[in-house]
Design an enzyme around this catalytic site. Structure first.
Site, PDB file in Angstrom:
ATOM      1  N   ASP A  53       2.355   4.050  -3.037  1.00 46.08           N
ATOM      2  CA  ASP A  53       2.674   5.071  -2.036  1.00 46.08           C
ATOM      3  C   ASP A  53       3.211   4.473  -0.745  1.00 46.08           C
ATOM      4  OD1 ASP A  53       0.059   4.034  -1.585  1.00 46.08           O
ATOM      5  OD2 ASP A  53      -0.425   5.767  -0.324  1.00 46.08           O
ATOM      6  N   GLU A  95      -2.975   4.601  -0.975  1.00 49.85           N
ATOM      7  CA  GLU A  95      -3.471   3.542  -0.099  1.00 49.85           C
ATOM      8  C   GLU A  95      -3.281   3.875   1.365  1.00 49.85           C
ATOM      9  OE1 GLU A  95      -3.544  -0.209   2.277  1.00 49.85           O
ATOM     10  OE2 GLU A  95      -1.883   1.184   2.052  1.00 49.85           O
TER      11      GLU A  95
END
Lengths: 356, 356
Positions: free
Chosen positions: B75, B129
């Protein structure tokens, strides 16, 4: 003027206070009450009545050597489930009862019934006291037609427990800003923490010893206080700015400029920006009119610590006192009330003095 | 799976980085990229591929004595007018190029092409994350199926300028609150100013000397910083509460409990409430697998000051290092980019080590 409200100025100060409380007059919405006041006073031959906006000025024109101004504001803060009035055990409850329709009732009753006072009297019932200064009806008169409020002494019927509170302290707000350099808090040594720097500001405040000067025989008590502090960018950032808002309440031996200079000296070396200020008012008890009033009503004058519109008179060179029924600490509370005995006492003592 | 994106894992690390950048994968929207990664890895006989949510685990199962985990998150933070990628003068620009699709490209390329590594390898490509911990795909594995991420050494491909940054510091946030008593600022002596009281907090912070402890041969640098301060009721009120938010970045020789105890000792006598915390991670350079890696890639390990997911491995007893292309200070910036040479260098050194 349909649905106009009719005030009975002969009903007595307590009943009149109740009538006034029951006419809502939140700031910016004083028209109905101003209409009623204007209408009630216009019938009297001994009064010259003028209206400016929602401010009414009623003057006797008897050619006396001395002129006294008696003033009260018509507006209130917003209602807080405290209307209509109720009378309970000698206390009159309701929005504005203490701040300051009890005092307004006294002034209206005197205006209507004292047809031949020993001193000329200027009664002022004004709008916009509870909001920003630019809406203040008294200030509008001071700015545009000061001749309407010329007097040897001004008595504001602000709540003062039916005692005399003389002059008022000034108020100054400044922002004291400390600066640093942003950095990630995991590498704080790359930055400079502005909040840590504000410790210097707070230490000076904590060490500060406020003055208690005697002014015209009254002991004032100053104060220098942080009233706000803000700083911080994010939970992981060393902040680069911290602002402490400081309020200085200063005694009437200082001008606004004196006050600013003093605060700059306290925070010497730091970034100080003036946010707002309002001047103090000297008690003026050395003036003959004020001294005579104090002697006549038989009260020991106390210093006024908070700021009131007396400062507006002081700026015009007119000594001014606070003298009204009610406990000022009840102003703006839901439980606001005024002791009936204090309304009556204020009326009696003013009436005797204006007849003497 | 219509409109499915196809990744070419044989195209080389730089071209693959560019492909990855051009598949948007903002946190909570990793599905398309996870689909592409899963699809690209599933064809290889030497890999066992598992998917959990939008997290892909691909393992060699060669029965080697040692297992290495190589991880990267899929991400990114939200786009900031920095898509699609562009290549300029040896720098690959674009959202996620530095944090951390360059590293992900290295891991994907190794996964596809190293069919017979000298150590078993677990490749982990995970979601969530950049947002709250509860969305972190690596943490989900640690909580629910730790056997999937068991290893002798974990290498996170977080940007570290193609060097080794070992362990990470922990982070603790607390609110330190001072209390007083409200009063009107014109009668400040009736109150107690809580903001003035916060001077004590700031003085302790300003006087604080952060530790620089050696942990497994690396010098960490702690920090104790106010990251926020708030207090104040109104411009004419002595405030009764002031809250200082303090961030403690602590070296990996302390546990979270140690850190809390330390901060409570610093602010002894004051009201301290823990807001959040995350543990530090020991560099673990004394572990054979880590020492061998450091020797093989020929970099002098540096301490990691910021917090990264290596701490999640540390909590499982697995030594973990950061080793990835890109300057960490460019992460989350509009101008984010990664040097092509660093992507290639990371790939070359990892490949050599995994062949040795």
């Amino acid at each position: 003027m349909s649905d106009a409200i009719s005030l009975d100025l002969a009903t007595g100060v307590v009943a009149l206070t109740a009538q006034l409380v029951d006419v809502p007059s939140e700031s910016h919405h004083e028209a109905a009450l101003a209409d009623a006041v204007e209408s009630a006073l216009t019938g009297f031959d001994h009064l010259d009545v003028q209206r400016r906006g929602n401010t009414i000025v009623a003057r006797t024109m008897l050619g006396r050597d001395e002129r006294v101004l008696i003033g009260g504001h018509l507006d209130t803060v917003p209602a807080n489930a405290n209307l209509p009035h109720r009378l309970d055990n000698g206390l009159l409850y309701g929005l504005g009862s203490c701040d300051m329709k009890g005092g307004v009732a006294v002034a209206l009753t005197l205006a209507a019934t004292l047809t031949d006072p020993s001193r000329d009297v200027t009664y002022v019932f004004y709008e916009g006291e509870e909001v920003e200064s630019r809406f203040n009806g008294l200030q509008h008169l001071a700015d545009n037609e000061p001749e309407l409020i010329v007097a040897d002494l001004a008595i504001l019927m602000e709540p003062s427990n039916a005692g005399i509170e003389a002059g008022c302290q000034g108020t100054l707000r400044v922002d004291v800003t400390t600066r640093g350099e942003r950095a990630h808090s995991a590498r704080a040594w790359l930055g400079v923490n502005a909040i840590h720097g504000a410790g210097d500001v707070l230490n000076r405040l904590a060490a500060y010893e406020p003055r208690r000067p005697l002014v015209d025989g009254l002991e004032y008590r100053e104060g220098l206080n942080a009233v706000g502090i803000r700083g911080g960018v994010a939970g992981n950032v060393v902040p680069d700015e911290c602002v402490v808002t400081v309020n200085y309440r200063f005694a009437p031996d200082l001008s606004e400029d004196d006050a600013v200079a003093h605060v700059r000296a306290v925070f010497d070396g730091l970034d100080v920006v003036v946010v707002d200020s309002a001047p103090a008012a000297r008690p003026g008890l050395d003036r003959p009119a004020a001294a005579a009033f104090v002697a006549a009503v038989g009260a020991v004058p106390q210093p006024k610590f908070g700021w009131t519109d007396v400062a507006r008179f002081s700026a015009l060179g007119i000594p001014a006192l606070n003298f009204g029924p009610g406990d000022p600490s009840l102003a703006h509370t839901r439980d606001e009330h005024v002791p009936v005995s204090q309304i009556e006492s204020c009326e009696t003592r003013l009436r005797e003095w204006l007849r003497a």
